[in-house]
Structure formats: C-alpha cells, structure tokens
Design an enzyme around this catalytic site. Structure first.
Site, PDB file in Angstrom:
ATOM      1  N   MET A 123      -1.365   7.997  -6.566  1.00  0.00           N
ATOM      2  CA  MET A 123      -1.772   9.208  -7.292  1.00  0.00           C
ATOM      3  C   MET A 123      -0.674   9.676  -8.248  1.00  0.00           C
ATOM      4  O   MET A 123      -0.956  10.144  -9.349  1.00  0.00           O
ATOM      5  CB  MET A 123      -2.089  10.330  -6.304  1.00  0.00           C
ATOM      6  N   ASN A 164       4.336   9.237   6.032  1.00  0.00           N
ATOM      7  CA  ASN A 164       3.665   9.183   4.742  1.00  0.00           C
ATOM      8  C   ASN A 164       3.012   7.798   4.642  1.00  0.00           C
ATOM      9  O   ASN A 164       3.120   6.995   5.578  1.00  0.00           O
ATOM     10  CB  ASN A 164       4.687   9.398   3.623  1.00  0.00           C
ATOM     11  N   SER A 165       2.356   7.508   3.544  1.00  0.00           N
ATOM     12  CA  SER A 165       1.707   6.204   3.424  1.00  0.00           C
ATOM     13  C   SER A 165       2.760   5.086   3.486  1.00  0.00           C
ATOM     14  O   SER A 165       3.932   5.288   3.186  1.00  0.00           O
ATOM     15  CB  SER A 165       0.910   6.127   2.121  1.00  0.00           C
ATOM     16  N   LYS A 202      -1.360  20.377  -1.257  1.00  0.00           N
ATOM     17  CA  LYS A 202      -0.899  19.199  -1.994  1.00  0.00           C
ATOM     18  C   LYS A 202       0.583  19.388  -2.325  1.00  0.00           C
ATOM     19  O   LYS A 202       1.013  20.496  -2.648  1.00  0.00           O
ATOM     20  CB  LYS A 202      -1.708  19.060  -3.293  1.00  0.00           C
ATOM     21  N   GLY A 231      -1.192   9.266  10.352  1.00  0.00           N
ATOM     22  CA  GLY A 231      -1.377   7.841  10.044  1.00  0.00           C
ATOM     23  C   GLY A 231      -2.372   7.168  10.965  1.00  0.00           C
ATOM     24  O   GLY A 231      -2.186   7.132  12.175  1.00  0.00           O
ATOM     25  N   CYS A 237       7.409  10.335  -1.168  1.00  0.00           N
ATOM     26  CA  CYS A 237       6.332   9.877  -2.054  1.00  0.00           C
ATOM     27  C   CYS A 237       6.685   8.507  -2.627  1.00  0.00           C
ATOM     28  O   CYS A 237       7.725   8.355  -3.259  1.00  0.00           O
ATOM     29  CB  CYS A 237       6.075  10.855  -3.197  1.00  0.00           C
TER      30      CYS A 237
END
Ligand code: DOR
Length: 310
Positions: free
Chosen positions: A69, A191-192, A43, A247, A128
């Site tokens: 998150m 990343n997202s 993480k 992804g 992030c």
C-alpha cells in the site's frame, strides 16, 4: 466470558482490527467502533497526507494476501482529531498508529501527540515494509534503541510498538533486551512478512504493481511465524509489557492459539479485509465455542499457558 482488561479498561473481547485494514477514513473507523471488536486502531498516520503506492497494491490469494500500500493515509491531524473527539464523548480505549518518513518526523509525530489532549494509546509502527527506499526500522536494532531512547525522554502517554517478524532466536533475544529498557505499554507482533512475491501463473506476472510485485504477506501463510513471535516475546519481555498478537487469524482457533502463546489482545488484518466487520462476531462466537468445549470460562484460564514437550 471473553472480557479482558487493557490499561484498566474492560473490553468486551480481545479482538481488534490490524492497523491498515478498514481504518483509513472516519466512515471505516466509525464502523469499527460500532462493531463487535473490543477495540480498534487507526491506519498508520504520517505527518502529511500520502496517496500511497500505485494500484494494484493489495491482492487476496488463496492462503492470505500480499500488499504494498505504501502508507496511504490522511495525515496525523485527521486521526488525532478523530480520537480526541471520541475521547470527549466518552471513548475509553483507542489506539492511534503512527510512523514517520524520517527519524526527525518520528520524533515530531510523537511530540505532537504528547502535546495534544489525546490520552489514549499510541502504536508506533516500526515495521512498514512497503515504502520504496525505506528499510523497516525495527530490523535496525541500533536505530530502534536510539529512537526509543529519544522518544522516552519526553513521551509519557501509553506507547506500543508494532514489530516486523523475526526469524532467529538471537534476534528475539536482542530486540527483547532493547525493548525491556523502556516503559512500553505493549509490543504488537507481527506486521506483514515483508517482501514476498506472488505470481499469477496464467499471466506469468506479479499481482501488485509497486516494487516489481514485492509486498508484505498476511493471512494463513504467516500464522506460525506470528505465533512464534508472540511466544518468543512473551517469554522474554518484562511482564509489564503486554503483547498484541497479529497474523494469520482466520477462525476462533487461531485467536485461541495467539492467546495461548501469551497475547493479551489479538488483531485481524487479511480476514477483516476479506469479510468486513462482521468477522468480529464470527470470531467471538467461534472462540467461545472452543472455550466451552475445553471447559474454560475466562481468557486467563489459558493465556500464555502453551505447553512444551519435556
Ligand atoms: O503491510 C503493511 N502495509 N504494513 C504496514 O505497516 C503498512 C502497510 C502499507 O501501507 O503499506
């Protein structure tokens, strides 16, 4: 059949978790380390422990997931101690993800890793989307360049960057030009997809609490964007910089497509969250089936060999 080399270490297959999923605690990390995954990443750690954003902060949708998150994690020392201990017992290739809450914290985290006994890979998360008030670093090209320039004045261990998705050819060009200036081990895309909004129609309400419901999208929604980023960076980056594709991996076909676009390793987030670590044996089986059907015996037979229409 699925064996692959990364930094001269032979991995049984190219699959990993995506940072953030199933890697917050030692118990989860041990499960990953003992799973069929070829490697794992921790993480993303900040300097200090963070509780993260208020719950609900992760939601599974039909086509993927939305999360905000807010980087809950146990702090750098927790993860650094874990990977150093495993290194002492012979672990060969590990990935430690980090990001700072400020420019100075970013530099400080990497200095601490540099000065530690850790010899593995560091994944510098520049993307992030979920910390209120903190923009994604890698959408600021000048800042990314400045930060990497400073980091590489002292950092000599293997370093990769986790990038957000880009949506414009000019941005692929500009970011690749910056990244090519540095001795990066790899680039991890993506990343997202930041700040999507998912709505529960019955309740006429958002599904996650932080940021009024805005959160990073993962899963099926984002595969075409992820593949485009892998392909675009593979075409632009120095061959010495490897690519991790992340992804939209739901099945073996998705893994195959990431590799076809040029991915050296492939990470799984949303689907790992839905299925648990058994996802890695399913995906390796499915990938092998596809390779057999196509008559391929190694990943090199098709890695980066995506065809275009003349
Ligand atoms: O989607 C994400 N969620 N990407 C990150 O880099 C961090 C994570 C979080 O903790 O919010």
């Amino acid at each position: 059949m699925l064996k692959t080399n990364f930094l001269d270490v032979e991995l049984s297959n190219p699959l990993m978790n995506a940072s953030g999923v199933h890697c917050m605690t030692i118990e989860e990390l041990d499960e990953l380390a003992n799973s069929e995954a070829g490697a794992f990443v921790t993480k993303t750690a900040t300097r200090d422990y963070r509780a993260g954003n208020p719950e609900p902060r992760y939601y599974d949708t039909n086509l993927g997931s939305i999360n905000s998150m807010g980087l809950p994690n146990n702090g750098l020392d927790y993860y650094l101690d874990y990977v150093i201990e495993r290194q002492k017992s012979g672990a060969k290739l590990q990935f430690l993800s980090v990001t700072g809450m400020s420019y100075e914290e970013n530099v400080g985290l990497l200095k601490k890793i540099q000065e530690s006994e850790y010899e593995g890979v560091t994944e510098f998360n520049l993307s992030c989307p979920n910390v209120p008030g903190k923009p994604q670093i890698a959408y600021d090209f000048e800042l990314t360049d400045k930060l990497l320039a400073e980091v590489f004045t002292f950092f000599t261990k293997p370093l990769g960057v986790k990038l957000p998705p880009y949506f414009d050819i000019a941005h692929f060009d500009e970011m690749a030009k910056i990244l090519n200036k540095y001795p990066l081990t790899y680039v991890n895309s993506v990343n997202s997809v930041g700040n999507g909004l998912y709505i529960d129609l019955d309740k006429e309400q958002v599904v996650i609490k932080p940021k009024g419901g805005f959160g990073g999208l993962g899963g099926e929604y984002i595969k075409p964007t992820a593949l485009a980023n892998v392909r675009a960076f593979r075409e632009r980056l120095n061959p010495s910089i490897k690519i991790i594709g992340t992804g939209g991996v739901i099945n073996g076909k998705d893994v195959f497509e990431h590799i076809l676009c040029g991915a050296d390793l492939v990470q799984v987030g949303t689907t790992l969250h839905k299925e648990g670590v058994s996802v890695f044996s399913r995906l390796t089986k499915e990938l092998q089936e596809i390779m057999k059907e196509k008559g391929y015996s190694s990943l090199e037979d098709f890695r980066g060999k995506l065809k275009v229409i003349d």
